[in-house]
Design an enzyme around this catalytic site. Structure first.
Site, PDB file in Angstrom:
ATOM      1  N   GLY A 262       0.800  -1.226   0.000  1.00  0.00           N
ATOM      2  CA  GLY A 262       0.000   0.000   0.000  1.00  0.00           C
ATOM      3  C   GLY A 262       0.826   1.265   0.000  1.00  0.00           C
ATOM      4  O   GLY A 262       0.612   2.162  -0.808  1.00  0.00           O
ATOM      5  N   MET A 264       4.653   3.285   2.075  1.00  0.00           N
ATOM      6  CA  MET A 264       5.828   3.104   2.929  1.00  0.00           C
ATOM      7  C   MET A 264       6.156   4.406   3.655  1.00  0.00           C
ATOM      8  O   MET A 264       6.247   5.457   3.046  1.00  0.00           O
ATOM      9  CB  MET A 264       7.008   2.627   2.060  1.00  0.00           C
ATOM     10  CG  MET A 264       8.290   2.412   2.819  1.00  0.00           C
ATOM     11  SD  MET A 264       8.099   1.123   4.092  1.00  0.00           S
ATOM     12  CE  MET A 264       9.249   1.728   5.317  1.00  0.00           C
ATOM     13  N   GLU A 265       6.387   4.263   4.963  1.00  0.00           N
ATOM     14  CA  GLU A 265       6.500   5.414   5.852  1.00  0.00           C
ATOM     15  C   GLU A 265       7.889   6.039   5.926  1.00  0.00           C
ATOM     16  O   GLU A 265       8.243   6.629   6.956  1.00  0.00           O
ATOM     17  CB  GLU A 265       6.071   4.984   7.255  1.00  0.00           C
ATOM     18  CG  GLU A 265       7.038   3.997   7.983  1.00  0.00           C
ATOM     19  CD  GLU A 265       6.642   2.527   7.873  1.00  0.00           C
ATOM     20  OE1 GLU A 265       5.923   2.173   6.910  1.00  0.00           O
ATOM     21  OE2 GLU A 265       7.050   1.729   8.738  1.00  0.00           O
ATOM     22  N   GLU A 299       0.469   5.889   7.463  1.00  0.00           N
ATOM     23  CA  GLU A 299       1.892   6.206   7.211  1.00  0.00           C
ATOM     24  C   GLU A 299       2.308   7.434   8.018  1.00  0.00           C
ATOM     25  O   GLU A 299       3.414   7.491   8.547  1.00  0.00           O
ATOM     26  CB  GLU A 299       2.158   6.425   5.721  1.00  0.00           C
ATOM     27  CG  GLU A 299       1.727   5.277   4.805  1.00  0.00           C
ATOM     28  CD  GLU A 299       2.157   3.889   5.251  1.00  0.00           C
ATOM     29  OE1 GLU A 299       3.226   3.766   5.867  1.00  0.00           O
ATOM     30  OE2 GLU A 299       1.394   2.916   4.998  1.00  0.00           O
ATOM     31  N   HIS A 302       2.963   6.512  11.594  1.00  0.00           N
ATOM     32  CA  HIS A 302       4.235   5.799  11.758  1.00  0.00           C
ATOM     33  C   HIS A 302       5.380   6.742  12.150  1.00  0.00           C
ATOM     34  O   HIS A 302       6.380   6.297  12.691  1.00  0.00           O
ATOM     35  CB  HIS A 302       4.635   5.107  10.458  1.00  0.00           C
ATOM     36  CG  HIS A 302       4.213   3.661  10.360  1.00  0.00           C
ATOM     37  ND1 HIS A 302       4.361   2.770  11.396  1.00  0.00           N
ATOM     38  CD2 HIS A 302       3.692   2.948   9.326  1.00  0.00           C
ATOM     39  CE1 HIS A 302       3.926   1.562  10.992  1.00  0.00           C
ATOM     40  NE2 HIS A 302       3.509   1.650   9.755  1.00  0.00           N
ATOM     41  N   GLU A 321       3.508  -2.099  13.693  1.00  0.00           N
ATOM     42  CA  GLU A 321       2.363  -2.260  12.793  1.00  0.00           C
ATOM     43  C   GLU A 321       1.042  -2.436  13.548  1.00  0.00           C
ATOM     44  O   GLU A 321       0.047  -1.814  13.205  1.00  0.00           O
ATOM     45  CB  GLU A 321       2.604  -3.403  11.805  1.00  0.00           C
ATOM     46  CG  GLU A 321       3.760  -3.150  10.829  1.00  0.00           C
ATOM     47  CD  GLU A 321       3.631  -1.861  10.026  1.00  0.00           C
ATOM     48  OE1 GLU A 321       2.546  -1.266   9.985  1.00  0.00           O
ATOM     49  OE2 GLU A 321       4.655  -1.431   9.443  1.00  0.00           O
TER      50      GLU A 321
HETATM   51  N1  B3K Z   1       5.785  -0.573   6.569  1.00  0.00           N
HETATM   52  C1  B3K Z   1       5.242  -0.739   5.249  1.00  0.00           C
HETATM   53  C2  B3K Z   1       5.192  -2.161   4.790  1.00  0.00           C
HETATM   54  C3  B3K Z   1       6.470  -2.697   4.279  1.00  0.00           C
HETATM   55  C4  B3K Z   1       6.277  -4.051   3.673  1.00  0.00           C
HETATM   56  C5  B3K Z   1       7.565  -4.691   3.294  1.00  0.00           C
HETATM   57  N2  B3K Z   1       7.376  -5.901   2.534  1.00  0.00           N
HETATM   58  C6  B3K Z   1       3.889  -0.148   5.121  1.00  0.00           C
HETATM   59  C7  B3K Z   1       3.126   0.010   6.366  1.00  0.00           C
HETATM   60  O1  B3K Z   1       2.789  -0.913   7.058  1.00  0.00           O
HETATM   61  O2  B3K Z   1       2.853   1.135   6.693  1.00  0.00           O
HETATM   62 ZN    ZN Z   2       2.421   0.186   8.796  1.00  0.00          ZN
END
Ligand code: B3K
Ligand code: ZN
Length: 878
Positions: A262, A264-265, A299, A302, A321
């Protein structure tokens, strides 16, 4: 699979790093086929006597300089790492490597998308960019210089603040970005290309002005406003609810079409799948709008829960998460409707996480081992993880929870920590023993909570006997701390005043009508006093714990609860259980070739929900929709595919027939009030109910025109798509024409075209498999684009019960071949597409045999990725 079996990583093997990289200066000279990366690190030895081992994969090493001296020849390269013996306490290490972004189809590391450059480093993608201590507990100051051709790369972005730009010879230019916060390598990002942006700003609670920018491809500039508004709402909400303020002067979001998940932060520079940024009423549905607001929020949140306080190692993933999903759920609840959001989240958990928890990939929210970390970005780590964070919130209340959060940041800002650190902060801030919560982190499987009620007319007491259990565990079952929210209803549906014996650990609401029971033993009883009549218990209000609740309700109890309970989750749940019971009874009849039957209890309950003029239309819509096919299937040890589908469809059609005029009237009323599209909870709820009515009516041949009219009136994408979906499920003569006209209108827009692909892949049409086989040959199908692959192959395996599970096994054969093809291009995506096969034990003997042989075929492929290998081998080992 090649002869070497991939290695397994264990939580119990964790050791702290023996070197620290205090700062790093990265210089990129961008070129699609040969990008030069010069990485200059200031390294400090923490524990002497051991070699420096840097992670690095698929890198073309050019040179290594130790304090200026060429030591390239002294380095040991393995294909996964570079080792070097250095006996100095502190030194500078400069490493020059070359990479080829254009041939990187795994979309991990530095890659190309629509002619631009972008990166994805979490979990372990940074090692595909340069040699590094690519682990989350090594935090460094990053400075990034990007040099690139000006014509193709007007925009050069990285984390932090822009400190310098300049012109260079040969039509090149450069930019230098400096991030003032130490961070692990997985939060690094670089973006370059010819992007355009919209700009706004936000004034923080402490009075600083933050520039907000959303970068997109030029043709998408008019689709960013909702994302920008969502970002500003997220920033405000995090200040108001959590007291958390943004910490840089600029926040950038970049939308790209090719992305494995989806978003990335990355610190200050989020990279997003364009699906979670771009929206206009005529291209995006309510679900898309809500998804954008939620993911932008996620995001952004995060930045504190993930970036400022990060994970010690990847086994702690749920620390950031689970917590951040909990926060984004609360954000959406506060922006829209808490009741609707809770039900939607429970449905999501049951449809997706419960099956994971009962399958061969089941793992605790803190996995104890993995082969490929990317396989553990799961519904369990994310959604069950969020449920576990919600348990703290339920047990401690909002005030207690916020006290815990405050202490967590006071203690751990700037650190890489563990789930125990989080729990200790929650416990210490509230001076309560939460050590038992540990059991939620280390045991997999969905717990069963069995409850029995006993009324004593002489003593006027009512006792709930509760027993908890988990499916087979490798270790002996350790009882969980389960908060159970309960109320008791009188025969008339009135809430009784509750009183418990002094010693019981419960908390009451102010009206004394709801109790929060702390269940801590394997089996435990709770007695209520002064109960004048045998009550109907309203259990697990708000879904207060992620468990299977077993209570032997009679149909009339369920009708009473669905009509009269004060808790909207319990009202919804009771109706769903009523329907589920009816479905189960009919599946038995179907299996015995007996005629199907619809009970008056369900007919009446349906009518009273549908016609409740006081209720929120969204809650009506959610309630009268039947349980999803996957959730129905989950109720059985062996899933009878045809019976599940036919019974659910038959029941819906009977209800449509019984309430045809009421559904039509409701549809007409709701269609009449709609004006220009607004993303607002009232309008969303109305569209939701209108389209549920349409779905029911479209089960009746005679109503086809209704769907066709709605499709043709082109009001907004929510309505167009809802109509087209119902049309795609039919075999009507107009079906192909409608699909074709949608294609012609939207072929230029990849996100809308994804919907067109997905509708056909998920369709209940008898020839769905043949349609999907044709779709992968379509000129707009691209194996390199994860969204497109998920729209076709992901939807087919996950959603198309009839097509994928065709009795002749051809659905399996098709998907297995696709997985094999995809694995050579993008292993992370291939590993997601293979997931539906893992539940093979749940089908009849013949289907099991087909599914297993499909899995074996995949496993026999030479040079299978670690990603697919792990999933397939674990499911065959069962
Ligand atoms: N931290 C990322 C996900 C990364 C996935 C790596 N295969 C997005 C999220 O959870 O916000
Ligand atoms: Zn996340």
């Amino acid at each position: 699979m090649s002869s070497v079996t991939p290695s397994i990583h264990y939580l119990s093997d964790y050791t702290p790093p023996v070197f620290d990289i205090e700062s790093v200066y990265l210089e990129f000279e961008l070129n699609p086929s040969h990008t030069k990366v010069t990485n200059t690190m200031q390294v400090r030895c923490i524990q002497s006597g051991q070699p420096l081992v840097l992670d690095g994969e698929q890198l073309d090493l050019k040179q290594v300089l130790l304090d200026g001296e060429d030591v390239t020849e002294d380095c040991l390269l393995t294909g996964e790492s570079l080792s070097l013996h250095v006996s100095k306490p502190q030194f500078e290490l400069k490493i020059v490597t070359q990479i080829a972004p254009q041939s990187n189809t795994s979309l991990e590391g530095l890659y190309r998308t629509s002619g631009n450059y972008c990166t994805q480093c979490e979990a372990e993608g940074f090692r595909k960019i340069t040699f590094f201590l690519d682990r989350p507990d090594v935090l460094s100051f990053f400075t990034t210089k990007i040099v690139a051709d000006k014509q193709d790369n007007a925009v050069l972005l990285s984390n932090g603040n822009l400190i310098e730009t300049g012109e260079l010879a040969d039509n090149r230019h450069y930019a230098i970005w400096e991030d003032p916060y130490r961070k692990p390598s997985y939060l690094f990002a670089l973006v370059a290309g010819n992007l355009k942006h919209i700009e706004d700003h936000y004034i923080t609670a402490d009075g600083r002005k933050v520039a907000l920018r959303i970068y997109v491809e030029p043709q998408n500039l008019d689709k960013c406003q909702h994302a920008m508004d969502s970002l500003k709402r997220s920033m405000k909400w995090d200040e108001e609810r959590f007291g958390l303020i943004y910490d840089l002067d600029i926040y950038m979001i970049v939308a790209v079409d090719d992305f494995n998940m989806g978003a990335m932060e990355n610190k200050g520079l989020n990279v997003f799948n364009s699906k979670f940024v771009l929206a206009k009423p005529d291209t995006a549905t309510d679900v898309d709008y809500e998804g954008i607001e939620a993911v932008i929020g996620h995001e952004y949140f995060h930045n504190w829960t993930g970036n400022r306080v990060t994970c010690r190692d990847w086994f702690q993933l749920t620390l950031k998460e689970g917590l951040t999903v909990f926060r984004d759920q609360e954000f959406t609840a506060d922006m829209l409707s808490p009741a609707v959001k809770r039900i939607e989240d429970v449905k999501r958990l049951r449809n997706n996480q419960f099956p994971e928890d009962s399958g061969p990939m089941a793992h605790p929210i803190q996995p104890q081992s993995y082969i490929e970390m990317n396989n553990f970005y799961t519904m369990t780590v994310y959604e069950k993880g969020a449920e576990v964070v919600r348990l703290y919130h339920t047990l401690l209340g909002e005030t207690g929870f916020q006290k815990g959060m405050k202490l967590y940041f006071e203690r751990h800002d700037g650190q890489a920590v563990t789930v125990e650190d989080f729990r200790n902060a929650m416990a210490d801030a509230n001076q309560v023993d939460l050590s038992q919560m540990h059991h939620w982190y280390i045991q997999s499987g969905t717990p069963t909570l069995e409850v029995k009620g006993h009324y004593d007319p002489f003593a006027q007491t009512y006792t709930l006997h509760c027993q908890q259990s988990l499916p087979d565990q490798a270790v002996a079952f350790q009882p969980l701390l389960i908060p159970i929210k309960v109320g008791l209803l009188s025969k008339e549906g009135k809430e009784l005043t509750l009183k418990v014996a002094e010693s019981t650990q419960v908390e009451m609401n102010t009206q004394q009508t709801q109790a929060l029971l702390w269940m801590q033993e394997g089996s435990q009883s709770f007695t209520f006093e002064n109960v004048p009549e045998p009550p109907t218990p309203s259990l697990l209000r708000g879904f207060s714990a992620p468990v299977h609740l077993q209570y032997d309700y009679a149909d009339q109890d369920l009708s009473l609860l669905s009509r009269a309970d004060s808790d909207s989750f319990v009202r919804w749940e009771s109706f769903q259980t009523l329907a589920l019971n009816e479905i189960k009874r009919n599946i038995k009849r179907h299996e015995k070739d007996q005629p199907l039957e619809l009970s008056t209890a369900l007919i009446e309950a349906f009518g009273s929900v549908l016609l409740d003029s006081e209720a929120d239309p969204a809650l009506i819509a959610l309630t009268i929709s039947m349980p999803d096919l996957t959730y129905i299937g989950e109720q059985f040890e062996v899933i009878n595919v045809d019976a599940v589908y036919e019974v659910q469809r038959w029941l819906r059609a009977q209800l449509a027939l019984t309430y045809q005029s009421e559904l039509q009237e409701m549809y007409g009323k709701l269609a009449g009030v709609q004006q220009a599209y607004r993303y607002h909870k009232t309008d969303i709820a109305q569209r939701m109910l209108k389209n549920v009515c349409l779905r029911y009516l479209m089960l009746l041949e005679s109503q086809f025109e209704l769907g066709q009219q709605q499709f043709q009136s082109q009001q907004n994408m929510t309505d167009v798509l809802a109509a087209l979906e119902t049309i795609a499920h039919t075999d009507h003569a107009q079906r192909d024409g409608c699909l074709q006209s949608f294609y012609e209108t939207w072929q230029h827009d990849p996100l809308v075209l994804d919907k067109w692909f997905a509708l056909q892949s998920g369709s209940h049409h008898l020839h769905a498999l043949e349609h999907v086989q044709a779709l992968v040959e379509h000129k707009d199908f691209k194996y390199e684009n994860p969204n497109r692959v998920r729209s076709v192959l992901g939807v087919f395996g996950r959603v198309n019960l009839l097509g994928f599970h065709r009795a002749d096994g051809r659905g399996y054969e098709f998907l297995a071949n696709q997985v094999i093809k995809l694995d050579g291009i993008n292993p992370q995506v291939a590993a997601r597409i293979v997931a539906p096969f893992t539940h093979w034990q749940r089908y009849d003997q013949q289907r099991q045999a087909f599914m297993k042989s499909a899995l074996q075929k995949i496993l026999s492929v030479d040079s299978l990725s670690k990603d697919v290998y792990e999933i397939v081998s674990k499911s065959l080992a069962e």
